[in-house]
Enzyme design. Structure first.
Site, short mmCIF file in Angstrom:
data_model
loop_
_atom_site.label_atom_id
_atom_site.label_comp_id
_atom_site.label_asym_id
_atom_site.label_seq_id
_atom_site.Cartn_x
_atom_site.Cartn_y
_atom_site.Cartn_z
N ASP A 14 0.82 -1.23 0.00
CA ASP A 14 0.00 0.00 0.00
C ASP A 14 0.85 1.27 0.00
O ASP A 14 0.66 2.17 -0.82
CB ASP A 14 -0.90 0.05 1.24
CG ASP A 14 -2.08 -0.91 1.16
OD1 ASP A 14 -2.42 -1.34 0.03
OD2 ASP A 14 -2.67 -1.22 2.22
N ARG A 94 1.20 4.89 17.16
CA ARG A 94 0.85 5.94 16.20
C ARG A 94 1.32 7.34 16.58
O ARG A 94 1.86 8.06 15.75
CB ARG A 94 -0.66 5.95 15.93
CG ARG A 94 -1.23 4.66 15.33
CD ARG A 94 -0.35 4.06 14.30
NE ARG A 94 -0.99 2.97 13.57
CZ ARG A 94 -0.36 2.18 12.72
NH1 ARG A 94 0.94 2.34 12.50
NH2 ARG A 94 -1.01 1.23 12.09
N ASP A 123 -6.72 4.18 13.30
CA ASP A 123 -5.37 4.72 13.06
C ASP A 123 -5.38 6.06 12.34
O ASP A 123 -4.59 6.95 12.63
CB ASP A 123 -4.53 3.70 12.30
CG ASP A 123 -4.16 2.51 13.18
OD1 ASP A 123 -4.04 2.71 14.40
OD2 ASP A 123 -4.01 1.40 12.66
N SER A 175 -4.76 -8.58 8.33
CA SER A 175 -4.14 -7.26 8.38
C SER A 175 -3.45 -7.16 9.74
O SER A 175 -4.08 -7.33 10.77
CB SER A 175 -5.22 -6.18 8.24
OG SER A 175 -4.72 -4.96 8.73
N1 ARG Z 1 -7.86 -2.39 16.60
C1 ARG Z 1 -6.55 -2.03 17.00
C2 ARG Z 1 -6.48 -0.55 17.29
O1 ARG Z 1 -7.32 0.17 16.87
C3 ARG Z 1 -5.51 -2.47 16.03
C4 ARG Z 1 -5.44 -1.79 14.71
C5 ARG Z 1 -4.46 -2.54 13.90
N2 ARG Z 1 -4.18 -1.93 12.65
C6 ARG Z 1 -3.93 -2.68 11.56
N3 ARG Z 1 -3.55 -2.06 10.49
N4 ARG Z 1 -4.09 -3.97 11.54
O2 ARG Z 1 -5.58 -0.11 17.95
#
Ligand code: ARG
Length: 406
Positions: A14, A94, A123, A175
């Site tokens: 990506d 993040r 995110d 993912s």
């Molecule tokens: N649900 C989790 C969070 O919001 C993990 C997100 C994971 N991101 C990913 N690209 N798989 O913190």
């Protein structure tokens, strides 16, 4: 002159497409920034890959130590577990990435930053809000959300057409986002919350058929709420977390399967493996039980919830967090001592705890000889504790049935 943009680059498909897409479709000069938070990327290869995709500059940084000390430790001290379970690995990573994006943008005179989040998750909120808080003048674009909609096949073709080498690995069925505080796994078959996560979702933790038969013990030392070593050995934050991920993983500790309330309003099935974070939270809580006075301990659970929610919702750089940190740090001044943890077939349980500040007084607690607890005082204490209920029973009746005359 094209404007400069700093793209948070993971090295995946990506963001590789995004490098080129931002240049071709949005006319940017693209600079990439790759941050290692412990997902074991090959940093050199990633930098080269960014340049091959068309980046004008590709910066890679190891921020693992900073991540543990300035992001994971505060969350651990706060007891921050989202919905009481998720140690917030992705959510903590993040803001650190966003901070470095902003700093690199300022250094390079870039007016934009970009990241590879989709328009559906948490995110994007975390990146965008962090950048807004740190550099309100910067603008943010997330290609996957803001126009670059391609299937995986289209992305591969897009790069091939431009002569950019693509390492086409077998498409992962999930993912994944990983850092030292945990590995987040979602999508694919996990989207059915009724179905058990298949074994191939897990990379760090052994299934119960592969864990050692004999339990093992860990002695974790804390100073003011921060883990500082194991047994006799003082360890750096990075080594400690790394080590606990390894042993915890061998014992199958730290698998989490939950239905999570995302900030964007949807419920989502999330699977995590976070051996070190799980072990450290269990140990830290045990030590707090020993040294925090009852009212403080109860209030701390409210702070923990607030802290977890704030981190989850991407408000790391809010002044509210600084205020919570101030409270949490103050609450940790006696959280010094040792917790013995037993790892056994997928579990991490407390086997013992001790502290020079322990509020546990054997002479007050014992049922045996030497008891110094004032049993007589209990009678008067109970009389007053029960007074409001006794009064209510007399005047208004018992169990809602009136005993007062009509
Ligand atoms: N649900 C989790 C969070 O919001 C993990 C997100 C994971 N991101 C990913 N690209 N798989 O913190």
């Amino acid at each position: 002159m094209p404007e400069k943009i700093i793209l948070a680059y993971s090295g995946g498909l990506d963001t590789s497409v995004a490098v080129r897409w931002l240049a071709e479709e949005r006319d940017f000069e693209v600079l990439t920034l790759t941050i290692d938070l412990g997902s074991q990327p090959d940093l050199e290869t990633i930098g080269q890959r960014a340049l091959r995709a068309g980046a004008a500059k590709a910066k890679v940084e190891d921020q693992r130590g900073i991540f543990v000390e300035r992001y994971c430790w505060p969350a651990l001290k706060a007891g921050a577990l989202y919905q009481g379970q998720y140690p917030l690995a992705t959510a903590l990573g993040r803001p650190l990435i966003a901070r470095r994006l902003v700093e690199f943008a300022r250094l390079e005179g870039a007016t934009w930053v970009a990241h590879g989040s989709t328009g559906k998750g948490n995110d994007q909120v975390r990146f965008d809000v962090a950048v807004a808080a740190l550099a309100p003048e910067l603008r943010v674009i997330a290609p996957l959300r803001d126009g670059m909609s391609m299937t995986r096949e289209q992305e591969i073709a897009y790069l091939e057409e431009r002569g950019i080498p693509v390492q086409v690995k077998a498409a992962s069925p999930y993912s994944v986002d990983a850092n030292l505080w945990g590995r987040s796994i979602e999508a694919g078959v996990l989207e059915d919350p009724a179905a058990e996560p298949p074994e191939d979702a897990f990379l760090w933790t052994s299934g119960l058929d592969r864990v050692p038969a004999q339990p093992c013990y860990l002695e974790i030392n804390f100073e003011k709420g921060v883990p500082v070593g194991l047994g006799e050995k003082r360890m750096s934050p990075l080594d400690l977390v790394h080590h606990l991920n390894t042993v915890g993983g061998e014992y199958g500790v730290g698998r989490i399967d939950m239905v999570e309330d995302r900030f964007v309003g949807i419920k989502s099935r999330e699977v995590y493996e976070a051996p070190a974070a799980t072990i450290l939270h269990v140990a830290h809580r045990a030590l707090e039980e020993l040294v925090l006075e009852a009212e403080a301990a109860r209030f701390k659970t409210l702070v923990a919830q607030e802290y977890a929610r704030l981190v989850y919702q991407g408000k790391w750089f809010a002044s509210h967090r600084q205020d919570l940190d101030a409270y949490v740090d103050s609450s940790q001044r006696f959280v010094t001592g040792t917790v013995r943890i037993k790892l056994d077939r997928g579990t991490a349980r407390v086997a013992g705890r001790s502290s020079p500040f322990s509020l546990y007084r054997p002479r007050l607690a014992t049922y045996s000889a030497g008891d110094e607890f004032d049993h007589q005082a209990a009678t008067g204490f109970i009389k007053l504790v029960g007074l409001p209920l006794r009064t209510q029973a007399v005047v208004q009746g018992i169990d809602g049935k009136s005993t007062t005359p009509d």
